[in-house]
Design a protein around this motif. Structure first.
Motif, PDB file in Angstrom:
ATOM      1  N   PRO A 138       0.789  -1.235   0.000  1.00 37.48           N
ATOM      2  CA  PRO A 138       0.000   0.000   0.000  1.00 37.48           C
ATOM      3  C   PRO A 138       0.819   1.282   0.000  1.00 37.48           C
ATOM      4  CG  PRO A 138      -0.993  -1.610   1.453  1.00 37.48           C
ATOM      5  CD  PRO A 138       0.342  -2.183   1.026  1.00 37.48           C
ATOM      6  N   SER A 139       2.048   1.251   0.504  1.00 38.88           N
ATOM      7  CA  SER A 139       2.857   2.467   0.495  1.00 38.88           C
ATOM      8  C   SER A 139       3.215   2.900  -0.914  1.00 38.88           C
ATOM      9  CB  SER A 139       4.136   2.274   1.318  1.00 38.88           C
ATOM     10  OG  SER A 139       4.907   1.201   0.803  1.00 38.88           O
ATOM     11  N   ALA A 140       3.030   1.991  -1.900  1.00 37.05           N
ATOM     12  CA  ALA A 140       3.293   2.361  -3.295  1.00 37.05           C
ATOM     13  C   ALA A 140       2.137   3.124  -3.909  1.00 37.05           C
ATOM     14  CB  ALA A 140       3.575   1.105  -4.121  1.00 37.05           C
ATOM     15  N   CYS A 141       0.976   3.129  -3.232  1.00 38.99           N
ATOM     16  CA  CYS A 141      -0.212   3.746  -3.819  1.00 38.99           C
ATOM     17  C   CYS A 141      -0.145   5.258  -3.821  1.00 38.99           C
ATOM     18  CB  CYS A 141      -1.458   3.327  -3.042  1.00 38.99           C
ATOM     19  SG  CYS A 141      -1.899   1.596  -3.221  1.00 38.99           S
ATOM     20  N   LEU A 142       0.572   5.823  -2.853  1.00 37.58           N
ATOM     21  CA  LEU A 142       0.613   7.267  -2.699  1.00 37.58           C
ATOM     22  C   LEU A 142       2.055   7.757  -2.797  1.00 37.58           C
ATOM     23  CD1 LEU A 142      -1.846   7.534   0.313  1.00 37.58           C
ATOM     24  CD2 LEU A 142      -2.340   8.117  -2.068  1.00 37.58           C
ATOM     25  N   ASN A 143       2.228   9.055  -2.772  1.00 37.02           N
ATOM     26  CA  ASN A 143       3.556   9.641  -2.803  1.00 37.02           C
ATOM     27  C   ASN A 143       4.005  10.016  -1.395  1.00 37.02           C
ATOM     28  OD1 ASN A 143       4.156   9.427  -5.570  1.00 37.02           O
ATOM     29  ND2 ASN A 143       3.025  11.293  -6.055  1.00 37.02           N
ATOM     30  N   SER A 144       4.203  11.294  -1.145  1.00 38.62           N
ATOM     31  CA  SER A 144       4.755  11.717   0.142  1.00 38.62           C
ATOM     32  C   SER A 144       3.829  11.429   1.308  1.00 38.62           C
ATOM     33  CB  SER A 144       5.068  13.214   0.106  1.00 38.62           C
ATOM     34  OG  SER A 144       3.877  13.968  -0.026  1.00 38.62           O
ATOM     35  N   THR A 145       2.520  11.386   1.067  1.00 44.96           N
ATOM     36  CA  THR A 145       1.582  11.246   2.180  1.00 44.96           C
ATOM     37  C   THR A 145       1.611   9.866   2.821  1.00 44.96           C
ATOM     38  OG1 THR A 145      -0.172  10.827   0.570  1.00 44.96           O
ATOM     39  CG2 THR A 145       0.027  13.069   1.428  1.00 44.96           C
ATOM     40  N   VAL A 146       2.357   8.932   2.262  1.00 40.58           N
ATOM     41  CA  VAL A 146       2.557   7.651   2.924  1.00 40.58           C
ATOM     42  C   VAL A 146       4.041   7.413   3.182  1.00 40.58           C
ATOM     43  CG1 VAL A 146       2.840   6.140   0.913  1.00 40.58           C
ATOM     44  CG2 VAL A 146       1.660   5.260   2.959  1.00 40.58           C
ATOM     45  N   SER A 147       4.851   8.465   2.960  1.00 40.72           N
ATOM     46  CA  SER A 147       6.305   8.358   3.123  1.00 40.72           C
ATOM     47  C   SER A 147       6.847   9.486   3.987  1.00 40.72           C
ATOM     48  CB  SER A 147       6.991   8.380   1.747  1.00 40.72           C
ATOM     49  OG  SER A 147       6.519   7.342   0.930  1.00 40.72           O
ATOM     50  N   GLY A 148       6.124   9.795   5.046  1.00 37.99           N
ATOM     51  CA  GLY A 148       6.594  10.806   5.982  1.00 37.99           C
ATOM     52  C   GLY A 148       6.504  12.221   5.464  1.00 37.99           C
ATOM     53  N   LEU A 149       5.730  12.446   4.415  1.00 36.32           N
ATOM     54  CA  LEU A 149       5.573  13.752   3.769  1.00 36.32           C
ATOM     55  C   LEU A 149       6.865  14.247   3.125  1.00 36.32           C
ATOM     56  CD1 LEU A 149       3.226  15.697   6.243  1.00 36.32           C
ATOM     57  CD2 LEU A 149       2.624  14.437   4.160  1.00 36.32           C
ATOM     58  N   ILE A 150       7.719  13.310   2.721  1.00 37.37           N
ATOM     59  CA  ILE A 150       8.984  13.658   2.080  1.00 37.37           C
ATOM     60  C   ILE A 150       8.877  13.392   0.583  1.00 37.37           C
ATOM     61  CG2 ILE A 150      11.471  13.192   1.991  1.00 37.37           C
ATOM     62  CD1 ILE A 150      10.460  14.591   4.546  1.00 37.37           C
ATOM     63  N   SER A 151       9.428  14.294  -0.197  1.00 35.35           N
ATOM     64  CA  SER A 151       9.420  14.149  -1.648  1.00 35.35           C
ATOM     65  C   SER A 151      10.411  13.067  -2.072  1.00 35.35           C
ATOM     66  CB  SER A 151       9.830  15.471  -2.305  1.00 35.35           C
ATOM     67  OG  SER A 151      11.216  15.709  -2.105  1.00 35.35           O
ATOM     68  N   ARG A 152      10.396  12.718  -3.344  1.00 34.42           N
ATOM     69  CA  ARG A 152      11.482  11.914  -3.859  1.00 34.42           C
ATOM     70  C   ARG A 152      12.718  12.808  -3.861  1.00 34.42           C
ATOM     71  NH1 ARG A 152      13.386  13.250  -8.092  1.00 34.42           N
ATOM     72  NH2 ARG A 152      14.538  11.308  -8.245  1.00 34.42           N
ATOM     73  N   THR A 153      13.899  12.244  -4.015  1.00 37.74           N
ATOM     74  CA  THR A 153      15.120  13.017  -3.809  1.00 37.74           C
ATOM     75  C   THR A 153      15.512  13.797  -5.063  1.00 37.74           C
ATOM     76  OG1 THR A 153      16.521  11.125  -4.367  1.00 37.74           O
ATOM     77  CG2 THR A 153      15.932  11.439  -2.053  1.00 37.74           C
ATOM     78  N   VAL A 154      16.296  14.843  -4.822  1.00 35.06           N
ATOM     79  CA  VAL A 154      16.693  15.775  -5.870  1.00 35.06           C
ATOM     80  C   VAL A 154      18.211  15.853  -5.931  1.00 35.06           C
ATOM     81  CG1 VAL A 154      16.609  18.185  -6.630  1.00 35.06           C
ATOM     82  CG2 VAL A 154      14.601  17.135  -5.573  1.00 35.06           C
ATOM     83  N   LEU A 155      18.742  15.809  -7.141  1.00 32.63           N
ATOM     84  CA  LEU A 155      20.179  15.972  -7.352  1.00 32.63           C
ATOM     85  C   LEU A 155      20.366  16.918  -8.523  1.00 32.63           C
ATOM     86  CD1 LEU A 155      23.108  15.301  -6.770  1.00 32.63           C
ATOM     87  CD2 LEU A 155      22.873  13.245  -8.180  1.00 32.63           C
ATOM     88  N   ARG A 156      20.747  18.157  -8.193  1.00 32.37           N
ATOM     89  CA  ARG A 156      20.937  19.176  -9.222  1.00 32.37           C
ATOM     90  C   ARG A 156      22.188  19.974  -8.884  1.00 32.37           C
ATOM     91  NH1 ARG A 156      15.860  22.895 -10.185  1.00 32.37           N
ATOM     92  NH2 ARG A 156      17.127  24.607  -9.370  1.00 32.37           N
ATOM     93  N   ALA A 157      23.043  20.190  -9.866  1.00 26.99           N
ATOM     94  CA  ALA A 157      24.369  20.748  -9.625  1.00 26.99           C
ATOM     95  C   ALA A 157      24.326  22.118  -8.966  1.00 26.99           C
ATOM     96  CB  ALA A 157      25.152  20.822 -10.941  1.00 26.99           C
ATOM     97  N   ASP A 158      23.332  22.935  -9.279  1.00 27.30           N
ATOM     98  CA  ASP A 158      23.287  24.277  -8.697  1.00 27.30           C
ATOM     99  C   ASP A 158      22.755  24.280  -7.270  1.00 27.30           C
ATOM    100  OD1 ASP A 158      20.774  23.527  -9.716  1.00 27.30           O
ATOM    101  OD2 ASP A 158      20.110  25.610  -9.786  1.00 27.30           O
ATOM    102  N   LEU A 159      22.249  23.150  -6.809  1.00 33.39           N
ATOM    103  CA  LEU A 159      21.691  23.072  -5.463  1.00 33.39           C
ATOM    104  C   LEU A 159      22.475  22.142  -4.544  1.00 33.39           C
ATOM    105  CD1 LEU A 159      17.889  22.797  -6.351  1.00 33.39           C
ATOM    106  CD2 LEU A 159      19.130  24.845  -5.578  1.00 33.39           C
ATOM    107  N   VAL A 160      23.172  21.191  -5.119  1.00 30.13           N
ATOM    108  CA  VAL A 160      23.900  20.189  -4.329  1.00 30.13           C
ATOM    109  C   VAL A 160      25.390  20.339  -4.613  1.00 30.13           C
ATOM    110  CG1 VAL A 160      24.206  17.740  -3.861  1.00 30.13           C
ATOM    111  CG2 VAL A 160      21.928  18.628  -4.410  1.00 30.13           C
ATOM    112  N   GLY A 161      26.116  20.867  -3.633  1.00 31.24           N
ATOM    113  CA  GLY A 161      27.553  21.069  -3.778  1.00 31.24           C
ATOM    114  C   GLY A 161      28.337  19.822  -3.427  1.00 31.24           C
TER     115      GLY A 161
END
Length: 846
Positions: free
Chosen positions: A675-698
């Motif tokens: 069931p945790s696959a049915c929803l996004n952040s609302t079943v995962s601690g309200l956390i988004s999927r992760t982000v990796l972008r050069a201008d934001l992650v040094g």
């Protein structure tokens, strides 16, 4: 007294200063400060700051003091001690004392602010020209113990700085024992009484260990006399010739850079803490690094090659010069070089300083020469290359009028934060040194930047703080969401990676929410059984299982002898599974397993800084990587490849469901609805999927993630966990049977899922396996985050696909039933997607 002139006579005679105490003249000379708060400076001959000295002597003095501290405390208490050295003068001395005590960690105060590092305390040094000291330990627990705190300074004069330090730290973390260590104890009887009174009021014991003790008698007008002497001496010096503005200063030749190959991840000092494990790594690496320095000096023609004696009447003189607070690493390198070149060169050690001192080229004065140069340390919060303001000094490095103290080569050892344009500019340190020596060499240590502690709820995520620590940086206030169609076009065109943005969070309809809750109720026991099976398999594989079956509460196992696996879930699908595994271990066996969530990105690898933090706090051999399920096995392969550069980590992955046949450790190989696959952040601690972008992650940052606090009313994360955990009791017997069968079976990965995906990709003309998403979980992700083309459903699949069918209907995506399929369903993304080729419903044209 011998015929050698004492290097304190000039100041003592003119200030009417009297020095009392046996052996003090052998340890120090005197100089005048350029400081309105204090007139004189006790210049140590064995500190390695103002006077170049044999590195073996400098290091040996600190080690000897550390051994005296161990004798004072006894082995038991000494093993619990933490050493705190004072910046900048006693950073190397504090390290050396810690080495002498043996097996203890050390920290030194700092005047360098480090962006992103929380301050654990600070104190003032009233008499100093730079008064504020910061404490920036990477691990705040370093100062939280109740063992003895050993405070190390070069000179114990009045005791005010020590009292300030102890008072500040005692307010936060009281302890019963303090030891003050100094080269010289110059306190008056009133100062000694003040410390005794302070300790009594604190309810703690304060001991003092010093190499020598004595006193200084000063006239009442010493400050006025000192300032007058400085002014007279400076007026007597001929001013330097002014260079014409039309003739720019020549840029000095670049020094030879010496690649030391400093061990990866090893701190360059104790600014953020230095542990016994760090010291062991340094000891192992020192001989090879000293060898590289010796080879560079041979190439430069300063020292003869191996097996040859130095020519001429005297051995060449080599100075290893550290920079300000960076004393310990250059000192140890210098000592190792001295040992290596014992017959080939005379090696000396000293460091630059912020301290302004008058220089007089007189044998009866301790600071004969001074090189002044602009500060070259990168200032916190400024662009790369911008240096902190101010002037710095190197004393007794220039040879003076007689030239007898000239160095044939100077090896500058600095850190990367100080390897700025200002260091290399005309008039900078390297330029000033080049005026007085034949060779300047430069060795740059990587500046150690501590990683932040894991984020925890409720500040980050709706999970309880003990459930998981997120090794992510919080990007909650950064706009990262983009429309699904825009993301899909950018991803498929190669214009952006999927991890560089976030999809707009799916807001479920009431009908979909009802489906989630009914699916959870129907599958909770099945999920609980899979959680128990995979957790018990991990405990058995890592030697942490008890002798008991999972139904008896963990009785019969020797808990003290068990190793504890460290659960590291792959955010975010793996994180609810990691939390449930942690709860099973506690519920059934009473084990509290550490659990962290880290980011892994297909095509980009795992978060290396997160692994670095984990390796610094746990044995990598104990780490178990956790994910929710396998599809075709892309992340399984990504994990194995990403871990190759890291020592000690097992690339095996533990998952709840392994329908793709990709791993050895799993709860089931059936493709069923989690069931945790049915929803996004609302079943995962309200956390988004992760982000990796050069201008934001040094280079020193974790990958990013967002905490959607605004979705708290729709959050079912804890409800999902609690519902599954409530079924643990009823599935224990079944778990025991499943684990026994699992451990006795051939669990070798079959990669059947990968082969099926390749077949489907070819059959449907897709040509890219990354656009084929097998399994219930992956199909759900396609429908929630991507622009789907169609869904393949195994003929006869039941209620596990109810939510898939509803999502497909809402998005206008056809569901095609097929017979031969190793998964319950497969989601397909069209390979030729563009916004211009879609209909009004957002589907790609076929």
């Amino acid at each position: 007294m011998s015929d050698v002139v004492w290097s304190g006579e000039w100041v003592a005679g003119r200030l009417d200063l009297r020095l009392s105490g046996e052996g003090l003249r052998d340890l120090m000379g005197l100089a005048l400060r350029r400081n309105p708060k204090r007139a004189h400076l006790l210049v140590s001959r064995v500190l390695g700051k103002h006077i170049p000295e044999s590195p073996a002597t400098v290091y040996g003095v600190g080690v000897r003091l550390g051994r005296r501290v161990r004798e004072l405390l006894g082995d038991g208490l000494a093993a619990q001690a933490v050493v705190l050295g004072y910046a900048e003068t006693a950073t190397g001395l504090g390290h050396s004392v810690a080495d002498g005590i043996g097996g203890v960690s050390c920290l030194h105060s700092t005047r360098r602010r480090v962006a992103g590092v929380a301050t654990a305390g600070g104190f003032e040094e009233e008499h100093s020209h730079a008064t504020s000291h910061l404490l920036l330990p990477e691990d705040p627990a370093l100062l939280e113990g109740d063992g003895p705190l050993v405070l190390v300074d070069d000179e114990f004069s009045t005791g005010r700085t020590v009292r300030n330090t102890i008072a500040a730290l005692h307010r936060r973390h009281p302890r019963g024992r303090y030891v003050v260590v100094a080269l010289t104890d110059m306190r008056s009887s009133d100062d000694e009484a003040a410390l005794e009174k302070f300790a009594a009021e604190l309810g703690a014991r304060v001991d003092v260990v010093a190499l020598a003790s004595g006193g200084v008698s000063l006239p009442a007008d010493v400050l006025e006399r000192g300032q007058r002497l400085v002014a007279e001496a400076e007026a007597a010096v001929e001013p330097p010739q002014e260079r014409s503005a039309a003739v720019p200063a020549a840029r000095p030749p670049e020094p030879e850079r010496v690649e030391l190959r400093w061990p990866q991840g090893l701190p360059d000092g104790a600014r953020h803490g230095f542990t016994p494990a760090h010291r062991a790594r340094l000891e192992d690496a020192l001989p090879a690094m000293a060898g590289r320095l010796a080879e560079a000096l041979t190439r430069a023609g300063t020292v003869p090659g191996p097996g040859t004696e130095p020519g001429g009447t005297a051995a060449p003189r080599v100075l290893v010069l550290g920079c300000e607070e960076l004393m310990y690493a250059p000192l140890r390198l210098a000592a190792a070089l001295e040992e290596r070149l014992v017959k080939a060169a005379e090696v000396r050690f000293s460091t630059t300083t912020r301290s302004p001192v008058l220089a007089l080229d007189d044998p009866a004065y301790a600071v004969r020469t001074a090189l002044a140069f602009p500060a070259h340390e990168e200032a916190a919060g400024t662009p790369d290359g911008d240096a902190a303001q101010g002037t710095r000094y190197a004393y007794n490095v220039a040879p003076g009028a007689d030239g007898r103290r000239r160095f044939d080569a100077v090896v500058v050892v600095t850190d990367s934060a100080s390897d700025t344009p200002a260091l290399h500019a005309p008039g900078g340190l390297l330029s000033r040194l080049a005026e007085h020596t034949d060779r300047v060499l430069l060795a740059v240590l990587p500046s150690y930047v501590p990683l932040r502690q894991p984020l925890r709820g409720p500040d980050f995520s709706s999970y309880a703080p003990q459930d998981v620590g997120w090794l992510l940086q919080d990007m909650s206030h950064t706009q990262l969401e983009a429309p699904t169609e825009e993301r899909e076009e950018a991803i498929q065109s190669g214009g952006a990676h999927y991890a560089e943005s976030l999809p707009v969070e799916y807001q479920p309809s009431p009908e979909y929410e009802r489906l989630f809750h009914s699916a959870l109720e129907a599958s909770a026991a099945r999920v609980a059984r899979a959680v128990g099976t995979v957790t018990e398999a991990v405990l058995a594989e890592r030697g942490a299982a008890t002798n008991a079956r999972p139904g008896d509460g963990g009785k019969g196992g020797d808990r003290a002898a068990r190793r504890r696996p460290v659960l590291v879930s792959l955010a975010r699908a793996g994180t609810p599974v990691g939390v449930l595994m942690r709860r099973w271990a506690r519920h059934v066996h009473g084990l509290e397993l550490p659990h962290y969530a880290v980011s892994i990105v297909r095509g980009r690898g795992i978060d290396a800084n997160a692994l670095r933090w984990i390796a610094a706090h746990h044995d990598p051999a104990d780490v178990v990587f956790v994910d929710g399920w396998t599809g075709k096995g892309a992340i399984t392969r990504e994990l194995a490849d990403a871990l190759e550069p890291f020592e000690g980590f097992d690339p095996g992955l533990a998952v709840l469901a392994d329908p793709g046949g990709c791993v050895r450790t799993y709860g089931t190989r059936e493709d069923f609805l989690i069931p945790s696959a049915c929803l996004n952040s609302t079943v995962s601690g309200l956390i988004s999927r992760t982000v990796l972008r050069a201008d934001l992650v040094g280079p020193h940052d974790y990958h990013g993630g967002k905490y959607y606090r605004e979705l708290a009313d729709a959050d079912v994360s804890r409800h999902f966990l609690d519902t599954v955990e409530a079924r643990f009791g009823e599935v224990r017997t079944g778990v025991a049977d499943d684990v026994a069968a699992l451990l006795a079976s051939d669990r070798a990965p079959t990669w059947a899922g990968w082969r099926a995906v390749e077949r489907i990709s070819e059959e449907y003309g897709i040509g890219d396996v990354n656009l084929v998403k097998p399994g219930v979980g992956e199909t759900t992700r396609v429908l929630l985050r991507r622009v789907p083309w169609k869904v393949l459903a195994r003929r006869g699949a039941g209620s596990d696909l109810d939510h898939v069918r509803l999502l497909a209907e809402q998005r206008g995506v056809p569901v095609e039933e097929v017979g031969e399929l190793p998964y319950s369903c497969v989601g397909l993304i069209h390979p030729r997607y563009t916004r211009g080729a879609t209909g009004a419903d957002g589907r790609a044209a076929q």
